[in-house]
Design a protein around this motif. Structure first.
Motif, mmCIF file in Angstrom:
data_model
loop_
_atom_site.group_PDB
_atom_site.id
_atom_site.type_symbol
_atom_site.label_atom_id
_atom_site.label_comp_id
_atom_site.label_asym_id
_atom_site.label_seq_id
_atom_site.Cartn_x
_atom_site.Cartn_y
_atom_site.Cartn_z
ATOM 1 N N ILE A 66 -0.966 -14.345 24.291
ATOM 2 C CA ILE A 66 -2.406 -14.601 24.288
ATOM 3 C C ILE A 66 -2.819 -15.283 22.987
ATOM 4 C CG2 ILE A 66 -4.690 -13.496 24.282
ATOM 5 C CD1 ILE A 66 -3.506 -11.322 26.072
ATOM 6 N N LEU A 67 -2.155 -14.909 21.903
ATOM 7 C CA LEU A 67 -2.464 -15.484 20.592
ATOM 8 C C LEU A 67 -1.817 -16.850 20.382
ATOM 9 C CD1 LEU A 67 -2.089 -12.211 18.510
ATOM 10 C CD2 LEU A 67 -4.222 -13.425 18.959
ATOM 11 N N GLY A 68 -1.091 -17.333 21.376
ATOM 12 C CA GLY A 68 -0.557 -18.695 21.307
ATOM 13 C C GLY A 68 0.877 -18.796 20.863
ATOM 14 N N ALA A 69 1.562 -17.670 20.653
ATOM 15 C CA ALA A 69 2.964 -17.688 20.239
ATOM 16 C C ALA A 69 3.860 -17.426 21.443
ATOM 17 C CB ALA A 69 3.210 -16.643 19.152
ATOM 18 N N GLY A 70 5.143 -17.715 21.290
ATOM 19 C CA GLY A 70 6.074 -17.521 22.394
ATOM 20 C C GLY A 70 6.317 -16.056 22.697
ATOM 21 N N ASP A 71 6.519 -15.269 21.663
ATOM 22 C CA ASP A 71 6.724 -13.833 21.821
ATOM 23 C C ASP A 71 6.422 -13.160 20.487
ATOM 24 O OD1 ASP A 71 8.929 -14.272 20.147
ATOM 25 O OD2 ASP A 71 10.364 -14.248 21.792
ATOM 26 N N LEU A 72 6.679 -11.874 20.398
ATOM 27 C CA LEU A 72 6.308 -11.140 19.184
ATOM 28 C C LEU A 72 7.100 -11.583 17.958
ATOM 29 C CD1 LEU A 72 8.520 -8.648 18.299
ATOM 30 C CD2 LEU A 72 7.779 -7.794 20.503
ATOM 31 N N THR A 73 8.306 -12.117 18.167
ATOM 32 C CA THR A 73 9.106 -12.554 17.017
ATOM 33 C C THR A 73 8.624 -13.879 16.458
ATOM 34 O OG1 THR A 73 10.740 -13.677 18.430
ATOM 35 C CG2 THR A 73 11.126 -11.360 17.917
ATOM 36 N N ALA A 74 7.927 -14.680 17.276
ATOM 37 C CA ALA A 74 7.460 -16.002 16.833
ATOM 38 C C ALA A 74 6.015 -15.983 16.379
ATOM 39 C CB ALA A 74 7.627 -17.008 17.975
ATOM 40 N N CYS A 75 5.392 -14.815 16.446
ATOM 41 C CA CYS A 75 3.968 -14.725 16.134
ATOM 42 C C CYS A 75 3.746 -14.511 14.633
ATOM 43 C CB CYS A 75 3.348 -13.569 16.919
ATOM 44 S SG CYS A 75 1.558 -13.572 16.933
ATOM 45 N N ASN A 76 2.752 -15.173 14.096
ATOM 46 C CA ASN A 76 2.414 -15.073 12.672
ATOM 47 C C ASN A 76 1.452 -13.904 12.458
ATOM 48 O OD1 ASN A 76 1.999 -15.546 9.957
ATOM 49 N ND2 ASN A 76 0.688 -17.330 10.272
ATOM 50 N N TRP A 77 1.984 -12.688 12.553
ATOM 51 C CA TRP A 77 1.152 -11.490 12.489
ATOM 52 C C TRP A 77 0.435 -11.341 11.152
ATOM 53 C CZ3 TRP A 77 0.340 -9.663 17.086
ATOM 54 C CH2 TRP A 77 1.334 -9.739 18.064
ATOM 55 N N ALA A 78 0.997 -11.901 10.095
ATOM 56 C CA ALA A 78 0.359 -11.790 8.784
ATOM 57 C C ALA A 78 -1.005 -12.458 8.765
ATOM 58 C CB ALA A 78 1.266 -12.398 7.713
ATOM 59 N N ALA A 79 -1.234 -13.402 9.688
ATOM 60 C CA ALA A 79 -2.507 -14.114 9.739
ATOM 61 C C ALA A 79 -3.521 -13.446 10.669
ATOM 62 C CB ALA A 79 -2.270 -15.558 10.193
ATOM 63 N N LEU A 80 -3.150 -12.316 11.250
ATOM 64 C CA LEU A 80 -4.052 -11.610 12.147
ATOM 65 C C LEU A 80 -5.308 -11.149 11.398
ATOM 66 C CD1 LEU A 80 -4.053 -10.506 15.122
ATOM 67 C CD2 LEU A 80 -3.248 -8.342 14.152
ATOM 68 N N ARG A 81 -6.460 -11.342 12.016
ATOM 69 C CA ARG A 81 -7.725 -10.942 11.411
ATOM 70 C C ARG A 81 -8.572 -10.200 12.440
ATOM 71 N NH1 ARG A 81 -4.860 -11.956 7.958
ATOM 72 N NH2 ARG A 81 -5.136 -13.317 6.134
ATOM 73 N N ARG A 82 -9.633 -9.581 11.933
ATOM 74 C CA ARG A 82 -10.476 -8.734 12.764
ATOM 75 C C ARG A 82 -11.011 -9.474 13.984
ATOM 76 N NH1 ARG A 82 -16.036 -7.619 13.011
ATOM 77 N NH2 ARG A 82 -16.530 -5.455 13.648
ATOM 78 N N HIS A 83 -11.472 -10.709 13.794
ATOM 79 C CA HIS A 83 -12.088 -11.410 14.916
ATOM 80 C C HIS A 83 -11.080 -11.738 16.013
ATOM 81 C CE1 HIS A 83 -11.224 -14.589 11.815
ATOM 82 N NE2 HIS A 83 -10.701 -15.201 12.843
ATOM 83 N N HIS A 84 -9.802 -11.876 15.650
ATOM 84 C CA HIS A 84 -8.794 -12.135 16.673
ATOM 85 C C HIS A 84 -8.551 -10.878 17.520
ATOM 86 C CE1 HIS A 84 -7.740 -15.083 13.405
ATOM 87 N NE2 HIS A 84 -7.955 -15.861 14.444
ATOM 88 N N VAL A 85 -8.530 -9.732 16.865
ATOM 89 C CA VAL A 85 -8.323 -8.479 17.592
ATOM 90 C C VAL A 85 -9.505 -8.200 18.511
ATOM 91 C CG1 VAL A 85 -7.913 -6.002 17.383
ATOM 92 C CG2 VAL A 85 -6.886 -7.573 15.724
#
Length: 331
Positions: A66-85
């Motif tokens: 949903i966040l635009g990454a292929g899977d959890l290993t390819a996701c840039n979780w460090a950039a996660l912010r409140r508005h995305h959640v």
């Protein structure tokens, strides 16, 4: 790491259509994901059981897509912010997911954010903003049902109608799940060594590797002994192994999915309406409460940590409502 593009907290401000949920879309989270430790993987390692890791990994993979990454290993979780959640929860709500499911996603996001902060990949302010997000509220009809007495008898009759070892095993397996209120994962994890004949009990390993004794009612105990005496034998190993063609009893342990399949086959043979393995657990809890047992006793029998969880398994109210309906006279 490249952060998410800035966006408003409301889901409506995001792009319109997401291939996973059909709801609003989020900005892609495909920045630099080459950190030495992936926060999502660190979060999964912090969970106590393999089953919990598998479940949450599935949730995180969906969230990552949903966040635009292929899977959890390819996701840039460090950039996660409140508005995305917040937007993620709105997308899931629009997709019609249950409140409890959405809150499980939210719990996973909080866990990943905590790991990102502890790994010094996320600043404390961003982390605190995510932790401050409240759970989604709402009421839904309780899931599942408790089986009636005639349904239980029909289920065992379907097992007994089959000649051979499989019918005997299935009757013992379903009797233990029903008579002890076990999760299907707990039932398939049982070994012969877990039987305690002197106490007429089973040593069960539950969630979080917590052990408890499950005291077996007489009918279930007799079905278990018949399975052992007539088919399985007393060799160490899985209590309920796989049985191949021509009644070959193997040393391979049944899987969670096999239990689901067994119940589906038997309920179809018995002509029952749909039920799941967890409905046998609900039946156990409802029967104990109907017999006058207190909530703490039922909680301990089911391996729950909280009485609140145990209360969700009580289906006595539904039966009372049905009886009240039948007493109504509308002319």
């Amino acid at each position: 790491m490249t952060p998410f593009p800035d966006a408003d907290d409301r889901a409506s401000s995001f792009l319109p259509a997401n291939p996973v949920t059909g709801g609003a879309a989020l900005p892609s989270l495909t920045g630099d994901a080459t950190t030495p430790v992936n926060p999502a993987q660190a979060y999964l390692l912090s969970l106590n059981s393999l089953r919990s890791r598998q479940t949450m990994a599935s949730f995180l993979n969906i969230a990552a897509r949903i966040l635009g990454a292929g899977d959890l290993t390819a996701c840039n979780w460090a950039a996660l912010r409140r508005h995305h959640v917040l937007a993620l929860t709105e997308i899931l709500r629009d997709a019609g997911l249950a409140v409890a499911t959405i809150n499980t996603y939210l719990s996973a996001m909080r866990g990943v954010a905590m790991e990102a902060w502890m790994l010094k990949l996320m600043d404390v302010e961003s982390y605190q903003h995510i932790q401050a997000i409240r759970q989604v509220r709402g009421n839904a009809l309780p899931r599942g049902r408790a089986l009636m007495g005639d349904e239980i008898r029909a289920l065992f009759a379907a097992c007994e109608a089959e000649t051979g070892s499989i019918g005997v095993r299935d009757a013992a397996l379903l009797a233990i799940i029903l008579g002890c209120g076990l999760r299907r994962s707990e039932a398939v994890a049982l070994s012969y060594e877990d039987i305690l004949p002197a106490d007429r009990a089973l040593k069960v390993k539950g969630k979080g590797n917590k052990q408890r004794l499950a005291y077996v009612p007489d009918g279930a105990w007799q079905r278990l002994l018949y399975w052992i005496d007539q088919v399985r034998g007393e060799a160490p190993g899985p209590l309920f192994p796989r049985i191949r063609r021509h009644d070959v009893v193997t040393e391979c342990r049944l899987t969670d999915q096999a239990v689901y399949h067994i119940l589906q086959v038997r309920q179809h043979q018995a002509g029952l309406k749909k039920c799941a393995p967890h409905d046998l657990r609900r039946t156990f809890a409802t029967a104990l409460l109907d017999n006058g047992e207190d909530l703490i006793t039922v909680k301990d029998a089911m391996g729950h940590t909280s009485i609140t969880t145990t209360q969700k398994y009580d289906r006595r109210g539904e039966d009372k409502l049905r009886r009240a309906r039948d007493r109504l006279i509308i002319s």
